[in-house]
Design an enzyme around this catalytic site. Sequence first.
Site, PDB file in Angstrom:
ATOM      1  N   GLU A  11      37.348  71.511  41.256  1.00  0.00           N
ATOM      2  CA  GLU A  11      36.240  71.783  41.338  1.00  0.00           C
ATOM      3  C   GLU A  11      35.830  71.846  42.707  1.00  0.00           C
ATOM      4  OE1 GLU A  11      32.661  70.886  38.325  1.00  0.00           O
ATOM      5  OE2 GLU A  11      32.608  69.167  39.795  1.00  0.00           O
ATOM      6  N   GLU A  60      37.111  75.159  43.891  1.00  0.00           N
ATOM      7  CA  GLU A  60      36.570  76.195  43.250  1.00  0.00           C
ATOM      8  C   GLU A  60      35.145  76.486  44.339  1.00  0.00           C
ATOM      9  OE1 GLU A  60      35.324  75.730  39.344  1.00  0.00           O
ATOM     10  OE2 GLU A  60      34.201  77.755  39.131  1.00  0.00           O
ATOM     11  N   CYS A  88      31.050  68.792  33.890  1.00  0.00           N
ATOM     12  CA  CYS A  88      31.317  67.750  33.255  1.00  0.00           C
ATOM     13  C   CYS A  88      30.458  67.225  32.030  1.00  0.00           C
ATOM     14  CB  CYS A  88      31.825  66.495  34.151  1.00  0.00           C
ATOM     15  SG  CYS A  88      31.470  66.438  35.684  1.00  0.00           S
ATOM     16  N   SER A 103      30.694  75.614  37.055  1.00  0.00           N
ATOM     17  CA  SER A 103      32.016  75.609  37.425  1.00  0.00           C
ATOM     18  C   SER A 103      32.924  76.070  36.261  1.00  0.00           C
ATOM     19  CB  SER A 103      32.183  74.120  38.103  1.00  0.00           C
ATOM     20  OG  SER A 103      33.646  73.925  37.679  1.00  0.00           O
ATOM     21  N   LYS A 153      30.378  64.775  23.349  1.00  0.00           N
ATOM     22  CA  LYS A 153      31.632  64.890  23.653  1.00  0.00           C
ATOM     23  C   LYS A 153      32.392  65.060  22.221  1.00  0.00           C
ATOM     24  CE  LYS A 153      32.272  64.041  28.012  1.00  0.00           C
ATOM     25  NZ  LYS A 153      32.739  65.201  29.076  1.00  0.00           N
ATOM     26  N   GLU A 197      32.209  68.680  21.950  1.00  0.00           N
ATOM     27  CA  GLU A 197      32.901  69.425  22.678  1.00  0.00           C
ATOM     28  C   GLU A 197      34.417  69.454  22.342  1.00  0.00           C
ATOM     29  OE1 GLU A 197      33.980  67.516  26.589  1.00  0.00           O
ATOM     30  OE2 GLU A 197      33.538  69.018  27.750  1.00  0.00           O
ATOM     31  N   GLU A 213      37.514  76.662  22.213  1.00  0.00           N
ATOM     32  CA  GLU A 213      38.169  76.824  23.496  1.00  0.00           C
ATOM     33  C   GLU A 213      39.097  75.679  23.931  1.00  0.00           C
ATOM     34  OE1 GLU A 213      34.606  78.183  22.601  1.00  0.00           O
ATOM     35  OE2 GLU A 213      34.360  76.593  24.249  1.00  0.00           O
ATOM     36  N   CYS A 217      26.023  59.528  32.488  1.00  0.00           N
ATOM     37  CA  CYS A 217      26.789  59.034  31.422  1.00  0.00           C
ATOM     38  C   CYS A 217      26.548  57.486  31.225  1.00  0.00           C
ATOM     39  CB  CYS A 217      28.460  59.476  31.614  1.00  0.00           C
ATOM     40  SG  CYS A 217      28.574  60.705  32.313  1.00  0.00           S
TER      41      CYS A 217
END
Lengths: 172, 591
Positions: free
Chosen positions: B278, B281, B305, B325, B364, B367, B372, B521
């Site tokens: 990151e 990037e 994230c 990102s 999560k 996710e 993907e 989190c």
Amino acid sequence: MKEATCACNENVSEGELFERLDKFLLEYKDRPGGLIPILQYAQAIFGYLPEKVLKYVSTKLDKPYSEVAGVVSFYSFFSTHPRGKYLIRVCLGTACYVRGGKEILDAVKKDLKIDVGETTQDRLFSLEVGRCFGACGLAPVILVNENVHRRVKPSKVNEILGAYRGGTGDEQ
Amino acid sequence: MPKLTINNMTVEAEEGTTILQAAKKININIPTLCYMQNFEPIGACRVCLVEVEGIRDPVASCSTPIKEGMKVYTNSKMAREARKLVVELLLSEHEGDCQLCDRNEDCELQSLAQEMGIKLIRYQGEKSRRILDESTPALVRDSAKCINCRRCVTVCNLIQGVGSIFPQGRGFKTYIGPAFNGTLDSVTCVQCGQCAAVCPVGAISERDQIDEVWKAIDNPNKFVVVQTAPAIRAALGECFDYEPGTLVTGKMVTALRKIGFDAVFDTNFTADLTIIEEGTELLTRLKKALVEKDKNVALPMLTSCSPGWINYAESFFPQILPNISTCKSPQQMFGAVAKTFYAEKIGRKPEDMVVVSVMPCTAKKYEAQRPEMNSSGYQDVDIVLTTRELGRMIRQAGLDFDQLEDGVMDSPLGQSSGAADIFGNTGGVMEAALRTVYEIVTGKDFPFPKLHVTPIAGLQGVKEASVKIESTVPDWDFLKGVELKVAVVHGLSNVKKLMEKIISGEATYHFIEVMCCPGGCIGGGGQPRLTDDKVRNARISALYREDEGKKLRKSHENPDIKKIYEEFLKKPLGEKSHELLHTHYHAQEKI
Ligand code: SF4
Ligand code: SF4
Ligand code: SF4
Ligand code: FES
């Protein structure tokens, strides 16, 4: 509030109805408590509140769909199903109830072969229950659109509805 | 300041204070259910009734302001009986199969009934219709358990600004849920689980996947690895009645090993990896914008994230997706690396591996099953447990958590820097990124005391900081003199406000850290209940302690990170990284 045009004008296209709704939205969008008059207007022009219209209103007002649905399901005067030409409301307020409102309701249900909240197949009648229309002295009472029928007896139900079927109901 | 007495003790408090708050000042507890910290009381549950002299009926203490000379009794016969009656009525309408309920022994209704000594329910109430909603990967809702306290409505609408759930209908037939009592997948829901984290009973919970994990462990043909997110170590102890903020990293590792995982790894490792990818990037985007004057570069760059945030952006701010990102979250980077790099190392086929993660987060779970997320050719992360589920699993395994010795994570996906630990709290990802980016660009030590960027720490909704780049190494000389402006935001209703400012151009930054849940989190929807600000702060300081206790505190100093680039990935943003560690986003309809 602006006078709402009724839904029986069947020549109006859906697109035009949305255009009318848009104009109304423009005026009421930013008013506090604007959601309810907007929904009332939408119901008046579309005849009921289809999912598509509710989602449209929710997007336009930037309010979650669940909130809009919560408001719609809170008030009994909103309907998410197409309503018949005539909305029958049987009063089950205390006075009507003790004087046989329940029996009247059963007679109407039997006559129309529908349950509360439903509409007949020919889209002529919808059935709802109400909580006192302010005519307790003349209980039991049923309301067909704006017409109040007083001291109704179960045996008279078929006759009252028959007049609407024959097109002379409003003259009763 | 009005003065009053509560149980004959005098107390003085500011005008507008409620009886509940005044009582708290003198350490008198009054039970509550619908009341929520930081929000106007809604007075829905009546569990907080107390007696006030001169008033015939008991009053709701959460919503009654104090008055001069008031005489309050929280424990009189009248008060006790009134509260007991309220709880009895709740129980009479409640589908109370406690033995089968995942909230058994962690349920506010159950403990109220116990505290009040209710032995018999004298009434037979009409139970509400059961609508069991298993439509999403993250959550299960059971309307028969709902006591209509509306905490979830407050959280979903006011803290998260999503509004998936709202009271539907009226009177006895009121259901708390999505539009027209539909399922959660019929509306936009970011799967954050904040509703499940505040629900006092078993009406909204994470989808329990413990059995799937046991099944994998019991299968001799499967090699089962586990990763744990940074925020777990600061909260898992609470499942075993430790004080919030107790670090239990070592015990957690031992517990996982004893449960039977073949390797115990750390999501922290891929948190370090995320910083490298990151950070690179960000620098690449800055170079394109500042040197190549490329107008199509999306800045500010936003972190990626938090899957709750990604879901939110896809529905609410599709125009901002190019700014996010392309880095996968550390959980997903781990899955991809475990089933390729590590699988190769141990001579296993990816299909014979099962990757389990322990996350503070219900999103999560969502996710992990996104289409993907299968760079290894298989679903990269197979099963996601929340902290609460791991707590239950440790009990199921019959382990006495207190007695476990400290263990250490396995190699090569287990070592991490302190920068990775603070990924678990708001401000931590940004601080970790700055520690690395600054040193890459300037070649100098990160100039903040104890390496902490204090303006972006803490629970304030939106925070900002800037770092002036005075001098650079030759590669990055275009950044000389640039003031790097960053912001940190958490809680989706704060995110909304900030995104609107970014889109309108009112606010400009280079880099923004976004976390879906309040506090980050550590306050995730899968964490032990109940998370209030005190608990959030305790968990945050635990993570800072974990960071400060490490020898290596910068992601780029992690030797195993250096190794994985040498042996496998070759270079940040390289071909392998692109294939395994990066992703893309899709706009979704907002309902
Ligand atoms: S929600 Fe609480 S009271 Fe209800 S069944 Fe579950 S544990 Fe028992
Ligand atoms: S998971 Fe989050 S978005 Fe979905 S209903 Fe719960 S609080 Fe709302
Ligand atoms: S689902 Fe839980 S938090 Fe929401 S209203 Fe019901 S009991 Fe309260
Ligand atoms: S806590 Fe006071 S009414 Fe619910």
